[in-house]
Scaffold this motif. Structure first.
Motif, PDB file in Angstrom:
ATOM      1  N   ASN A 267       0.832  -1.206   0.000  1.00 52.30           N
ATOM      2  CA  ASN A 267       0.000   0.000   0.000  1.00 52.30           C
ATOM      3  C   ASN A 267       0.867   1.257   0.000  1.00 52.30           C
ATOM      4  OD1 ASN A 267      -2.980  -0.438   0.055  1.00 52.30           O
ATOM      5  ND2 ASN A 267      -2.438  -1.786   1.749  1.00 52.30           N
ATOM      6  N   LYS A 268       1.879   1.268   0.860  1.00 57.11           N
ATOM      7  CA  LYS A 268       2.771   2.429   0.936  1.00 57.11           C
ATOM      8  C   LYS A 268       3.490   2.631  -0.402  1.00 57.11           C
ATOM      9  CE  LYS A 268       6.648   4.351   3.505  1.00 57.11           C
ATOM     10  NZ  LYS A 268       7.655   4.140   4.529  1.00 57.11           N
ATOM     11  N   HIS A 269       3.952   1.538  -1.002  1.00 54.82           N
ATOM     12  CA  HIS A 269       4.660   1.621  -2.278  1.00 54.82           C
ATOM     13  C   HIS A 269       3.766   2.193  -3.386  1.00 54.82           C
ATOM     14  CE1 HIS A 269       7.455   0.615  -5.456  1.00 54.82           C
ATOM     15  NE2 HIS A 269       6.557  -0.173  -6.038  1.00 54.82           N
ATOM     16  N   LEU A 270       2.551   1.653  -3.532  1.00 54.91           N
ATOM     17  CA  LEU A 270       1.677   2.145  -4.601  1.00 54.91           C
ATOM     18  C   LEU A 270       1.154   3.544  -4.312  1.00 54.91           C
ATOM     19  CD1 LEU A 270       2.019  -0.532  -6.018  1.00 54.91           C
ATOM     20  CD2 LEU A 270      -0.399  -0.434  -6.567  1.00 54.91           C
ATOM     21  N   ASP A 271       0.923   3.875  -3.049  1.00 59.08           N
ATOM     22  CA  ASP A 271       0.538   5.256  -2.714  1.00 59.08           C
ATOM     23  C   ASP A 271       1.645   6.227  -3.119  1.00 59.08           C
ATOM     24  OD1 ASP A 271      -1.908   4.439  -1.674  1.00 59.08           O
ATOM     25  OD2 ASP A 271      -1.241   4.555   0.425  1.00 59.08           O
ATOM     26  N   GLY A 272       2.905   5.839  -2.873  1.00 56.77           N
ATOM     27  CA  GLY A 272       4.035   6.677  -3.264  1.00 56.77           C
ATOM     28  C   GLY A 272       4.140   6.819  -4.771  1.00 56.77           C
ATOM     29  N   LEU A 273       4.019   5.708  -5.497  1.00 57.44           N
ATOM     30  CA  LEU A 273       4.052   5.772  -6.958  1.00 57.44           C
ATOM     31  C   LEU A 273       2.922   6.640  -7.499  1.00 57.44           C
ATOM     32  CD1 LEU A 273       4.879   2.101  -8.042  1.00 57.44           C
ATOM     33  CD2 LEU A 273       6.345   4.117  -8.246  1.00 57.44           C
ATOM     34  N   TRP A 274       1.750   6.519  -6.900  1.00 56.54           N
ATOM     35  CA  TRP A 274       0.595   7.307  -7.336  1.00 56.54           C
ATOM     36  C   TRP A 274       0.871   8.804  -7.163  1.00 56.54           C
ATOM     37  CZ3 TRP A 274      -3.505   6.316 -10.198  1.00 56.54           C
ATOM     38  CH2 TRP A 274      -4.531   7.255 -10.236  1.00 56.54           C
ATOM     39  N   SER A 275       1.455   9.161  -6.031  1.00 55.34           N
ATOM     40  CA  SER A 275       1.716  10.587  -5.772  1.00 55.34           C
ATOM     41  C   SER A 275       2.764  11.154  -6.724  1.00 55.34           C
ATOM     42  CB  SER A 275       2.129  10.810  -4.320  1.00 55.34           C
ATOM     43  OG  SER A 275       3.413  10.271  -4.079  1.00 55.34           O
ATOM     44  N   LEU A 276       3.663  10.307  -7.232  1.00 54.16           N
ATOM     45  CA  LEU A 276       4.694  10.760  -8.168  1.00 54.16           C
ATOM     46  C   LEU A 276       4.268  10.638  -9.631  1.00 54.16           C
ATOM     47  CD1 LEU A 276       7.815   9.101  -6.499  1.00 54.16           C
ATOM     48  CD2 LEU A 276       7.126  11.511  -6.366  1.00 54.16           C
ATOM     49  N   ALA A 277       3.223   9.893  -9.893  1.00 51.53           N
ATOM     50  CA  ALA A 277       2.779   9.642 -11.266  1.00 51.53           C
ATOM     51  C   ALA A 277       2.181  10.907 -11.886  1.00 51.53           C
ATOM     52  CB  ALA A 277       1.756   8.512 -11.280  1.00 51.53           C
ATOM     53  N   THR A 278       2.215  10.950 -13.208  1.00 46.82           N
ATOM     54  CA  THR A 278       1.714  12.121 -13.929  1.00 46.82           C
ATOM     55  C   THR A 278       0.343  11.852 -14.553  1.00 46.82           C
ATOM     56  OG1 THR A 278       2.874  11.453 -15.945  1.00 46.82           O
ATOM     57  CG2 THR A 278       4.037  12.953 -14.458  1.00 46.82           C
ATOM     58  N   VAL A 279      -0.363  12.934 -14.777  1.00 44.87           N
ATOM     59  CA  VAL A 279      -1.671  12.858 -15.427  1.00 44.87           C
ATOM     60  C   VAL A 279      -1.433  12.626 -16.923  1.00 44.87           C
ATOM     61  CG1 VAL A 279      -3.769  14.164 -15.953  1.00 44.87           C
ATOM     62  CG2 VAL A 279      -2.690  14.375 -13.700  1.00 44.87           C
ATOM     63  N   PRO A 280      -2.142  11.685 -17.534  1.00 41.22           N
ATOM     64  CA  PRO A 280      -1.929  11.414 -18.960  1.00 41.22           C
ATOM     65  C   PRO A 280      -2.328  12.609 -19.824  1.00 41.22           C
ATOM     66  CG  PRO A 280      -3.402   9.771 -17.973  1.00 41.22           C
ATOM     67  CD  PRO A 280      -3.148  10.816 -16.939  1.00 41.22           C
ATOM     68  N   PRO A 281      -1.717  12.728 -21.004  1.00 40.89           N
ATOM     69  CA  PRO A 281      -2.043  13.859 -21.892  1.00 40.89           C
ATOM     70  C   PRO A 281      -3.523  13.931 -22.227  1.00 40.89           C
ATOM     71  CG  PRO A 281      -0.257  12.526 -22.825  1.00 40.89           C
ATOM     72  CD  PRO A 281      -0.697  11.859 -21.565  1.00 40.89           C
ATOM     73  N   TRP A 282      -4.196  12.771 -22.359  1.00 43.00           N
ATOM     74  CA  TRP A 282      -5.599  12.789 -22.733  1.00 43.00           C
ATOM     75  C   TRP A 282      -6.489  13.295 -21.609  1.00 43.00           C
ATOM     76  CZ3 TRP A 282      -3.010   8.067 -22.098  1.00 43.00           C
ATOM     77  CH2 TRP A 282      -3.433   7.260 -21.048  1.00 43.00           C
ATOM     78  N   ARG A 283      -5.970  13.397 -20.378  1.00 43.91           N
ATOM     79  CA  ARG A 283      -6.749  13.916 -19.250  1.00 43.91           C
ATOM     80  C   ARG A 283      -6.394  15.346 -18.890  1.00 43.91           C
ATOM     81  NH1 ARG A 283      -9.552  11.269 -14.896  1.00 43.91           N
ATOM     82  NH2 ARG A 283     -10.293   9.279 -15.631  1.00 43.91           N
TER      83      ARG A 283
END
Length: 197
Positions: free
Chosen positions: A176-192
């Motif tokens: 959970n901690k790992h994916l929460d961290g990845l989510w916070s660093l991830a970018t919004v896709p160009p189509w969004r």
């Protein structure tokens, strides 16, 4: 996943290649909410997929000596697949939200790197994890060049449940901690992305 959709709040976090397998499973469960939401009142879906704008070694064309050759057309195709799954999921969410019985939020984000892991966390207490066969070369047509292109439906998954033991509870907390961290660093896709006018 059946048990997950008996909860009042359903949370699904997925990291994978295009999101195809999770969207297939979610369509069934979200479809059931149209007729009878049961106790479910809120569904939150987060999907992390690779940033296919970046050059990649997987997916890629197989070079003469087996080396990966970046192929922008393949990357654009995979990005289009992700965009289509995102739009389909968003349309389902809008339909459910319009009925007023269940609130559904869904979002895709992009992570840098190749599709190596397939991870699904359900209600923050069940983790499914597998490794894609990154050197898989599925045959499309005999006339096509070969590609490194993992097949998600062939991925064996390990399962950890927070209900099993202290060890699995700790593993689930780490995921959970790992994916929460990845989510916070991830970018919004160009189509969004919305551009200011």
């Amino acid at each position: 996943m059946n048990e997950a959709f008996r909860a009042r709040t359903v949370e699904i976090t997925f990291l994978g290649y295009t999101g195809e397998t999770i969207i297939g499973a979610l369509r069934h469960h979200l479809g059931e909410l149209l007729d009878d939401p049961g106790p479910t009142r809120r569904v939150c879906i987060r999907v992390l997929v690779p940033d296919f704008v970046q050059p990649m070694i997987v997916p890629s064309r197989v070079g003469p000596n087996g080396e990966p050759l970046d192929d922008p057309a393949v990357r654009r195709h995979r990005e289009g697949m992700c965009q289509g799954y995102d739009h389909a999921l968003s349309a389902f969410a809008e339909r459910l939200n319009g009925l007023g019985r269940v609130t559904v939020e869904s979002e895709f984000r992009l992570y840098p790197g190749i599709p190596r892991d397939k991870i699904c966390i359900i209600n923050r207490e069940l983790v499914l994890h597998g490794l894609y066969d990154v050197i898989a070369r599925p045959v499309m047509r005999l006339s096509d060049p070969e590609y490194y292109d993992p097949q998600g439906y062939r991925t064996d998954l390990n399962v950890w449940s927070a209900r099993d033991s202290d060890d699995t509870r700790a593993a689930v907390a780490t995921w959970n901690k790992h994916l929460d961290g990845l989510w916070s660093l991830a970018t919004v896709p160009p189509w969004r992305q919305v551009t200011a006018t």
